[in-house]
Design an enzyme around this catalytic site. Structure first.
Site, short mmCIF file in Angstrom:
data_model
loop_
_atom_site.label_atom_id
_atom_site.label_comp_id
_atom_site.label_asym_id
_atom_site.label_seq_id
_atom_site.Cartn_x
_atom_site.Cartn_y
_atom_site.Cartn_z
CG HIS A 1 -4.92 -0.58 3.76
ND1 HIS A 1 -4.05 -1.02 2.79
CD2 HIS A 1 -6.06 -0.23 3.09
CE1 HIS A 1 -4.62 -0.96 1.60
NE2 HIS A 1 -5.84 -0.48 1.76
CB CYS B 1 -1.00 -0.01 1.15
SG CYS B 1 -0.32 -0.17 2.81
CG HIS C 1 -7.21 0.39 -1.54
ND1 HIS C 1 -7.62 -0.39 -0.50
CD2 HIS C 1 -8.11 0.13 -2.53
CE1 HIS C 1 -8.70 -1.08 -0.81
NE2 HIS C 1 -9.02 -0.77 -2.03
#
Length: 252
Positions: free
Chosen positions: A209, A136, A221
């Site tokens: 994240h 990420c 993402h």
């Protein structure tokens, strides 16, 4: 790659099967030699992470001239992640050995591939997740480079940092990367380029994240174990939101 090195690589790859093996070719006073290394990846059947201490030990022996790894049950062609790692490594020669099940049920070498840096840049969409290479934060860095011409600082991060009980990658480092925290708007009206930091089943109880808000209600993402992509912002993602970070440039 001479026959002695090729044989040493094959022996190592077969011994590690079905795990991916990894190693280094080192140029020393007595010529080139293959040094088997440890694969410390959380998912060694799918990826490799070469142990840093093994890399350091190889540097003590001579110049590292090639990175080696295996593709158990796959082709010898470099993956998108392999190409990205090659570009970032600063090492000009990469070697892949492919292994597979033979007609008699045995495991043997199927093919070899050697490749080097070519200026490859991975697409932002549909990239395979490989922690530290395509994850990420890597996607955030690449988006800023491609879309804004901004080179964000990279940060060393151990595979599985989100479950080690202590690491806090995003909150420890966002200021050094040139970001500041802004208030989470009640309307959800973010600016394009905002980094939305989320906490999803984090064993460390910290945000683990993040993605880029693209505008128009879309988030770019890369979730662990999935391909990178765009998704509509809201629902579960909004419930997991912990911080909104906005790029200001420099170090704040």
């Amino acid at each position: 790659m001479n026959d002695a090195i090729k044989n040493a690589i094959a022996v190592h790859a077969l011994a590690e099967y079905p795990r991916e093996c990894c190693g280094l070719v080192v140029q020393g006073f007595e010529g080139d030699a293959y040094m088997p290394c440890r694969n410390t990846a959380v998912t060694p059947l799918e990826h490799f992470v070469l142990a840093p201490s093994d890399f350091a030990a190889a540097e003590d022996l001579g110049d590292i001239v090639a990175v080696v790894h295996s593709h158990p049950g796959g082709s010898a062609s470099p993956s998108v992640a392999d190409k990205a790692m090659c570009e970032a490594s600063g090492i000009d020669n990469w070697i892949i050995v492919a292994l597979g099940v033979q007609g008699d049920g045995s495991i043997a070498v199927d093919d070899w591939c050697e490749f080097g840096p070519s200026g490859y840049v991975a697409p932002l969409l549909n990239r395979e997740f490989v922690h530290g290479v395509h994850d990420c934060y890597s996607l955030i860095r690449d988006w800023y480079c491609i879309e804004r011409g901004v080179e964000l600082q990279d940060f060393e991060r151990a595979d599985g940092w989100w479950a080690d009980g202590k690491s806090n990658l995003y909150l420890d480092n966002y200021r050094a990367a040139g970001f500041v925290e802004v208030s989470i708007p009640a309307s959800g009206d973010f600016e394009a380029g905002d980094v939305l930091v989320m906490q999803i089943r984090s064993k460390n109880d910290v945000p683990n994240h993040a993605g880029i808000y693209l505008g128009g209600g879309l988030l770019l993402h890369h979730m662990h174990g999935r391909l990178s992509g765009r998704t509509v912002w809201g629902g579960m993602w909004a419930q997991c939101l912990r911080k909104v970070l906005r790029y200001q440039g420099g170090v704040s």
